[in-house]
Every structure is written in C-alpha cells, then in structure tokens.
Design an enzyme around this catalytic site. Structure first.
Site, PDB file in Angstrom:
ATOM      1  N   GLY A  32       0.808  -1.216   0.000  1.00  0.00           N
ATOM      2  CA  GLY A  32       0.000   0.000   0.000  1.00  0.00           C
ATOM      3  C   GLY A  32       0.842   1.268   0.000  1.00  0.00           C
ATOM      4  N   LEU A  34       0.463   3.588  -2.193  1.00  0.00           N
ATOM      5  CA  LEU A  34       0.898   3.399  -3.578  1.00  0.00           C
ATOM      6  C   LEU A  34       1.371   4.707  -4.205  1.00  0.00           C
ATOM      7  CD1 LEU A  34      -1.984   1.032  -4.763  1.00  0.00           C
ATOM      8  CD2 LEU A  34       0.210   0.436  -3.701  1.00  0.00           C
ATOM      9  N   GLY A  37       5.622   4.277  -8.778  1.00  0.00           N
ATOM     10  CA  GLY A  37       6.323   3.015  -8.992  1.00  0.00           C
ATOM     11  C   GLY A  37       5.328   1.854  -9.014  1.00  0.00           C
ATOM     12  N   HIS A  38       4.428   1.820  -8.015  1.00  0.00           N
ATOM     13  CA  HIS A  38       3.397   0.768  -7.998  1.00  0.00           C
ATOM     14  C   HIS A  38       2.487   0.902  -9.220  1.00  0.00           C
ATOM     15  CE1 HIS A  38       4.150   1.374  -3.540  1.00  0.00           C
ATOM     16  NE2 HIS A  38       4.345   0.092  -3.657  1.00  0.00           N
ATOM     17  N   GLY A 148       8.883  -4.760  -8.454  1.00  0.00           N
ATOM     18  CA  GLY A 148       9.774  -3.684  -8.891  1.00  0.00           C
ATOM     19  C   GLY A 148      11.242  -4.069  -8.707  1.00  0.00           C
ATOM     20  N   LYS A 150      13.372  -2.047  -7.894  1.00  0.00           N
ATOM     21  CA  LYS A 150      13.869  -1.261  -6.748  1.00  0.00           C
ATOM     22  C   LYS A 150      14.250  -2.188  -5.593  1.00  0.00           C
ATOM     23  CE  LYS A 150      13.489   1.864  -3.301  1.00  0.00           C
ATOM     24  NZ  LYS A 150      12.471   1.203  -2.486  1.00  0.00           N
ATOM     25  N   ILE A 177      11.187   3.301 -10.866  1.00  0.00           N
ATOM     26  CA  ILE A 177      10.613   4.609 -11.238  1.00  0.00           C
ATOM     27  C   ILE A 177      11.214   5.644 -10.285  1.00  0.00           C
ATOM     28  CG2 ILE A 177       8.476   5.952 -11.503  1.00  0.00           C
ATOM     29  CD1 ILE A 177       8.698   3.612 -13.488  1.00  0.00           C
ATOM     30  N   LYS A 185      11.563   6.084  -6.303  1.00  0.00           N
ATOM     31  CA  LYS A 185      10.290   6.266  -5.578  1.00  0.00           C
ATOM     32  C   LYS A 185      10.142   5.175  -4.537  1.00  0.00           C
ATOM     33  CE  LYS A 185       7.776   8.942  -8.830  1.00  0.00           C
ATOM     34  NZ  LYS A 185       6.925  10.074  -8.507  1.00  0.00           N
ATOM     35  N   ARG A 188       8.650   4.923   1.726  1.00  0.00           N
ATOM     36  CA  ARG A 188       9.410   5.420   2.883  1.00  0.00           C
ATOM     37  C   ARG A 188       9.987   6.817   2.637  1.00  0.00           C
ATOM     38  NH1 ARG A 188      10.704  -0.412   3.592  1.00  0.00           N
ATOM     39  NH2 ARG A 188       9.866  -1.005   5.624  1.00  0.00           N
TER      40      ARG A 188
END
Ligand code: PAF
Length: 285
Positions: A32, A34, A37-38, A148, A150, A177, A185, A188
């Site tokens: 969540g 979001l 990136g999500h 992702g 990331k 992203i 992104k 946090r």
C-alpha cells in the site's frame, strides 16, 4: 469497477469466475501507500493480463523487532482510487487475522540469497516476504506476478522461490521509477524531512556513477563500490549500511573481476530513514 475484497473467499470467488471464462490473471503484491512506482507495475499488469489483482497488506512477518511495522504509512482510500484509475480488477485488502492463523506452524526459509545485502541487517525479512508472497500466489493463482527492480534482492529471491517450489507463475521484474531528481520512488520517502529529502539524492548519484563505471568497462568491483562510497561520503546526512556488488545468480560478493551478470546495490540511512537503490549490469551484453 474495481472489486474490493477483504477475505480469501471473496478473492477465490472472483478468480474462479475469471478462470471459468478463460481469463488470464496478473498479481501486483504491495504494502500500500501506492505511488508512481506501484502504478507502473499495475499498468504493465493491466496491459499483459485480462484481470489484475492488487494486494494491499502491510505484512507483519517481514518486519523485525524495532522496525517500522506500526508507523509504515497507510492510506487505503488513496490506494483504492489509484487502483481504480489504473483499472485493476480487484483490490485484496485483508487483515493480518484473515491471512495468518494465530497458531500457524509453517515457515519458508530462503537460504544463501538472503544472507547478504539487506539480509544482513534484516535477518527475518526475506523469509517473511516469501511466506506472504507464497500465500498470495496460492490465493490468487496468477499467471504472472509483478515486482519492482527497486527491491532487487527481493525480486531475485522471489524468482528463486518460484523455481524451487514449482509455482506455475511468470515473475516479471519492472524498472525502477524515479522522482524528477532521480531519487528512487519509495513509500518510505515520506519519512524524510525537507533537508533529508534533498540529501537523499546522493543515493541515485552514487548509483548513476557506479553504472557509468561498469558500462565503461571497469571490471574491478571494489573500484566501483569505492567510487560510489566516495560520492556518498560527501553527504553528511548519509550513513552507509552497505555498497556491494554481488552475483545475480546467488547474491554472493563477486570475487576478482566482473564477468557475470551482477547486482550493484546500496542501503543508506538518511536520518532515521533507511533507503535502498541499485542497478543490474551484464558485462556480456
Ligand atoms: O515489496 C513489497 O511491497 C513487499 O515486500 C511485498 C512483496 C508486497 C510482500 O509483502
């Protein structure tokens, strides 16, 4: 219309209807809060599947003692609006009690690949990630699942779990992203004060420089990581946890020269906030 499901039974009901009419299913697991990136993962899943499930669940089993489970940012209404906008078919938003039996006895342990990088400071993290993702795979039975890059170590670990446990699911890794100034992104990022947010750009600067060195033929891993550390050292707020170059195969440090696909990853605390970033590089490309 995006269906909102809070129970496993509701998800199973929707999934069996879709399966009965021959539809393919994509899953985007998230915790969540979001962001873009999500959204890029959901967009890709929507392009590649007939139906898309987005799970929103802050998974307690992947947080260690003293980590940010309680304070992890949550905003379900915002998340739902983003999923509706992206045309997700269903949002699965279970409670911890719905997903975990109080007397659960089964665990998943990811050996080797969880021992370096984030696994060193977060020893139970990847076992918790594997457990919840395996459960989501069994509940949603997707054809494809989207993660992702990331969280690169997580992505490689999920691929290994899927291989080892024979899940019939394609794992799709999606590009990082970034914000306008190149900070990756992350939910946090919202923890950062204005001064910390400005300092955080140093992570992507170090990543960009490391990537440039690797692409221009530097094959000594320590030369690359030292140059990246030098960049990070210029930012007084940056407290470096690790800067490492590891094999994509087993997430163990590269010894000698880089002659296989690598993951170069870093974790840095800016104030109290722990941020990560990385790049993949294949010297044979
Ligand atoms: O990457 C995340 O947000 C989480 O680790 C995941 C994959 C949703 C499992 O809780």
């Amino acid at each position: 219309m995006t269906i909102v499901a809070h129970t496993i039974a509701e998800v199973r009901q929707a999934v069996s209807k879709w399966r009965a009419s021959g539809k393919t299913i994509g899953l985007v697991p998230t915790m969540g809060y979001l962001h873009e990136g999500h959204k890029s993962l959901i967009d890709q899943a929507v392009r590649e599947n007939d139906c898309v499930v987005v799970s929103i669940f802050v998974n307690p089993t992947q947080f260690g003692p003293g980590e940010d489970l309680e304070s992890y940012p949550r905003d379900f209404n915002h998340d739902l609006a983003l999923c509706e906008d992206a045309q997700a078919s269903l949002v699965f938003h279970p409670t911890p009690e719905e997903l975990y039996y109080p007397d659960r006895s089964t665990t998943i342990h990811m050996a080797v690949l969880s021992e370096e990088l984030c696994g060193k400071s977060r020893p139970i993290h990847f076992d918790g990630v594997c457990l919840v993702v395996a459960k989501l795979f069994n509940i949603v039975t997707p054809d494809r699942a989207y993660f992702g890059q990331k969280d690169a170590q997580q992505l490689l670990i999920i691929k290994r779990m899927v291989r080892d446990l024979n899940f019939p699911i394609d794992i799709i890794g999606c590009p990082i992203i970034r914000e306008a100034d190149s900070l990756a992104k992350s939910s946090r990022n919202t923890y950062l004060s204005e001064r910390e947010r400005a300092a955080a750009v140093v992570l992507s600067q170090a990543i960009a420089y490391g990537q440039k060195l690797a692409s221009s033929g530097e094959s000594n891993p320590s030369a690359i990581t030292q140059a990246m550390r030098d960049i990070l050292a210029k930012e007084p707020l940056a407290d470096v946890e690790y800067v490492e170059i590891v094999s994509q195969e087993n997430i163990k440090p590269i010894v000698g020269r880089i002659n296989e696909p690598i993951l170069c990853a870093l974790a840095v605390r800016i104030g109290k906030t722990r941020l990560i970033d990385n790049f993949f590089f294949n010297p044979n490309d």
